[in-house]
Motif scaffolding. Sequence first.
Motif, PDB file in Angstrom:
ATOM      1  N   LEU A 294     -13.668   7.380  -7.051  1.00 44.13           N
ATOM      2  CA  LEU A 294     -12.494   7.840  -7.794  1.00 44.13           C
ATOM      3  C   LEU A 294     -11.226   7.340  -7.100  1.00 44.13           C
ATOM      4  O   LEU A 294     -11.142   7.358  -5.863  1.00 44.13           O
ATOM      5  N   ALA A 295     -10.239   6.894  -7.899  1.00 42.95           N
ATOM      6  CA  ALA A 295      -9.029   6.316  -7.301  1.00 42.95           C
ATOM      7  C   ALA A 295      -7.792   6.703  -8.093  1.00 42.95           C
ATOM      8  O   ALA A 295      -7.859   7.002  -9.294  1.00 42.95           O
ATOM      9  N   VAL A 296      -6.664   6.690  -7.406  1.00 47.16           N
ATOM     10  CA  VAL A 296      -5.351   6.858  -8.039  1.00 47.16           C
ATOM     11  C   VAL A 296      -4.460   5.696  -7.622  1.00 47.16           C
ATOM     12  O   VAL A 296      -4.663   5.072  -6.583  1.00 47.16           O
ATOM     13  N   GLU A 297      -3.471   5.413  -8.467  1.00 51.10           N
ATOM     14  CA  GLU A 297      -2.565   4.290  -8.233  1.00 51.10           C
ATOM     15  C   GLU A 297      -1.172   4.803  -7.873  1.00 51.10           C
ATOM     16  O   GLU A 297      -0.685   5.778  -8.456  1.00 51.10           O
ATOM     17  N   THR A 298      -0.534   4.113  -6.933  1.00 51.57           N
ATOM     18  CA  THR A 298       0.882   4.314  -6.662  1.00 51.57           C
ATOM     19  C   THR A 298       1.609   3.021  -7.000  1.00 51.57           C
ATOM     20  O   THR A 298       1.000   1.942  -7.036  1.00 51.57           O
ATOM     21  N   GLY A 299       2.916   3.101  -7.259  1.00 46.95           N
ATOM     22  CA  GLY A 299       3.621   1.881  -7.621  1.00 46.95           C
ATOM     23  C   GLY A 299       5.121   1.976  -7.417  1.00 46.95           C
ATOM     24  O   GLY A 299       5.715   3.056  -7.535  1.00 46.95           O
TER      25      GLY A 299
END
Length: 539
Positions: A294-299
């Motif tokens: 499971l992953a989340v993105e930052t930007g």
Amino acid sequence: MSETFDYIIVGAGSAGCVLANRLSRDEGARVLLLEAGGRDMHPLISIPVGAAPMLRGRMFQWGDSSEPDPTLMGRSQWVPHGRVLGGTSSINFFAATRGHAADYDRWAEAGAHGWDHKSLSPFLKEIEHWCGPADPRRGSDGEVGIVESASCDPIMPAWFDAVAGQGGALNSDYNANEQEGFGWLQFSIRDGRRSSSARAFLRPAMRRPNLTVRTGAHATRIIVEKERAKGIEYLQSGKSRRAEAAVRLILCLGAINTPHLLLLSGIGPADHLGGMGVPVIADLPVGLGLQDHLAVETGWTRNDHSALHASLRIDRLGVNMLRAGMLRSGPGTRLPGVLVGFERTDPALRQPDIEYLLNLAPPHADRWWPGRPYKDGYGIRVQLMSQRSTGRVSLRSTDPMDRPRIEYHSLADPRDLAALREGLRRAIALGNAPELAPFRGEQILPAPINTDDELDDFIRQTAAQQYHPASTCRMGTGEGTVVDPDLNVHGLDRLGIVDTSVMPHLISGHPNLPTMAMAAKAAAHWLGDKATYDNGDRR
């Protein structure tokens, strides 16, 4: 009509192509490889920068989606896995990681004897053609090309300074050294082409007269007689066909399709099969224990433009694609430079539980017309490596052409949410580090937040699985396992499984290389046992 082969391999993915190569080295063995998809001839498969348009266009995939996940606000997950020669190794983003040594030692400790790091590492090295500096820990004569990511982007020195400023360690080669630390991501690319299992292993073997490869062949049922796997039924060109295996039938369909075929064939949990009206051949925990990353993105937006941004201008992109396709040169033959980092959120942990992918381009990077460029940016993907939450693969119906039910319960264990939250907090701090200030614009993903509740809400709203399904037919000797340490299905003769489904738990890295190494190890073992069949039991 029925044909007989010594070995039948079902699924020409990361493991199946390796097995076809290794088993057909025995000139006396007749080997059949079945693949539901087609040939891997499309240029987007071979040219590295083709990975992104293939993913966006959902090309060469099974097109699966999960059931709504109650732990992710009822969102369904896209589950892409390859339907083409090479399987997912023909459509993935090339990340080449061996995993942490503790991953495999934990497998052995859980009952998968002979699969500790010391036992598997020779095969990780055997399959590898390392294109970097000579190192006795790296393989140089194998089939799979491994290159190091790199970039001349002016932001790169600032990234390394930011990592050091946040207390992160640098790692010159995470596949040779201990895994922990930050360094260049390595890719499975060789001579400007994707080094998929089909290109690396299958194509050289297809010249052998004892290997038969059939595409468009959709397996529908395992034929079992008297607790022995006799063969396989499959559909090809609208016709039902049958092939028998004199030595071994081997499933290499992956963590979604392998349990699906087993369940259709009456091999799985008796209560589930009974409820679907499928006669039970073997009561085994098939389909249970599904894991993924499971992953989340930052930007952040960026004040300048990256080298990739310039290369995606429509006129330059066309030239770059021609160079890549015809000359195997130019930016089309490599992916943008990516830094990867592995860290422990708790020093007491045995191994890293978070992976960071520091991307030099935003997710929306695409071709653009002069005068209408996209807004450039950078970001960090935070990927959970220590998942404790599990899901399930089960039958939707008894029609083999219907896709299975895929259920994730991604954050069912609160420890997973806590680890991902800590990784997200660190990623935000890294992306906002003072060393990156000259390049940094606005933080856009997530919008500035600080509290645990805000971070948790962002994770539940945006987190996604990373296309690494595993552990649905676990290997071992105790309760909850489907295959023994020799990869034979419990209680059924001549039926083996080699793919990510047998992993006792998903490794803390990208599973493509380890799956290929597992297949090489399995083939070596089975060929060593061939004399058993030659002494009277081989027909």
